[in-house]
Write an enzyme that holds these catalytic residues in place. Structure first.
Site, short mmCIF file in Angstrom:
data_model
loop_
_atom_site.label_atom_id
_atom_site.label_comp_id
_atom_site.label_asym_id
_atom_site.label_seq_id
_atom_site.Cartn_x
_atom_site.Cartn_y
_atom_site.Cartn_z
CG ASP A 139 -2.09 -0.84 1.17
OD1 ASP A 139 -2.16 -1.68 0.27
OD2 ASP A 139 -2.98 -0.71 2.04
CG HIS A 149 2.18 0.37 4.42
ND1 HIS A 149 1.82 -0.51 5.42
CD2 HIS A 149 1.07 1.11 4.15
CE1 HIS A 149 0.56 -0.31 5.75
NE2 HIS A 149 0.07 0.67 5.00
CG HIS A 169 -3.81 7.11 3.25
ND1 HIS A 169 -3.98 6.98 4.62
CD2 HIS A 169 -3.53 5.87 2.79
CE1 HIS A 169 -3.80 5.72 4.97
NE2 HIS A 169 -3.53 5.02 3.87
#
Length: 271
Positions: free
Chosen positions: A82, A227, A137
């Site tokens: 992500d 991530h 986000h």
């Protein structure tokens, strides 16, 4: 450490775990498992999966030109990243290429897709799944429909401009969703993908800890959340891949995990 402080830390950790469980539950919304997606695949789905090389009954071709995977038979797991691309994403892609491991990248539009168009193009060209993680986000469940639509559409458009294709998957920030998010996702042709394993790599730079957290949570038909923008994550990936391969796992993209079923727009998928 004083006992009262230890108790407070334990309580905070328990609250965090409970909050994560609530988040992954999609606020009480129905979710579909990878196995259920495969089970309900129609004959048309199976034919299309074969044509697209997404696997199913061992047909078609997989990422990197290798044989496709039947996740009803193989012990499949999906590696997802992500919030990139970031400065370490090219190194991550080098590792994935060397290990012949496909992944799914949920990309952020602002300051990421726009900043690293060559990396986005490389992700797509090397056979990974390019997906949407919103523009900036923001928590989608706190936004109005028009704002949700903008967060997703801006990133859809930016990715399509670079790769020539619109993503079909999205991951909501923090896993937070509601009926409005599902409705807009369906409108934009996006399925919502949650996860089953997370290293909480935003909270540590300890690559060995990141590895152990993922390995401990790994399971068949799992979806791993990492991530590629945090310093400890990319160095942890080779160890994660090696350990899970030794345990008999086959790495696939999220669409391959669901194949010969497919991710329906608006639907929420979670192992």
């Amino acid at each position: 450490m004083p006992r009262n402080r230890m108790k407070r830390k334990a309580t905070a950790a328990a609250i965090a775990v409970a909050s994560l469980a609530l988040t992954l539950g999609g606020c009480g919304m129905d979710t579909t498992s990878p196995g259920a997606a495969r089970d309900r695949a129609s004959s048309d789905d199976k034919a299309q999966a074969q044509a697209e090389g997404r696997g199913g009954a061992g047909q078609g071709r997989g990422v990197g030109g290798g044989p496709a995977v039947d996740c009803d038979k193989a012990k499949c797991i999906a590696l997802t990243f992500d919030a990139g691309p970031g400065k370490d994403t090219p190194k991550l892609l080098d590792t994935l290429k060397a290990e012949k491991v496909p992944a799914t990248f949920f990309l952020l539009g602002k300051n990421h897709v726009l900043k690293h168009p060559d990396v986005v193009r490389r992700i797509a060209d090397e056979g990974h799944e390019v997906a949407n993680h919103t523009w900036s986000h923001r928590r989608l469940d706190e936004l109005k429909k028009d704002e949700i639509r903008e967060e997703l559409s801006l990133t859809q458009n930016a990715i399509e401009k670079i790769t020539g294709s619109n993503p079909t998957l999205m991951r909501p920030p923090q896993g937070r969703i509601n009926d409005d998010v599902s409705e807009v996702s369906k409108e934009l042709g996006l399925a919502q993908i949650l996860w089953s394993a997370t290293a909480k790599d935003y909270s540590t730079t300890d690559s060995e800890l990141i590895k152990s957290r993922i390995v401990d949570q790994a399971g068949r038909d799992g979806i791993i959340l990492l991530h590629d923008i945090y310093d400890g994550t990319v160095p942890a990936v080779p160890g994660i891949i090696n350990e899970l391969k030794e345990r008999g796992y086959t790495f696939v993209t999220v669409p391959q995990l669901l194949s010969p079923g497919r991710a329906n727009p608006g639907e929420v998928y979670r192992p």
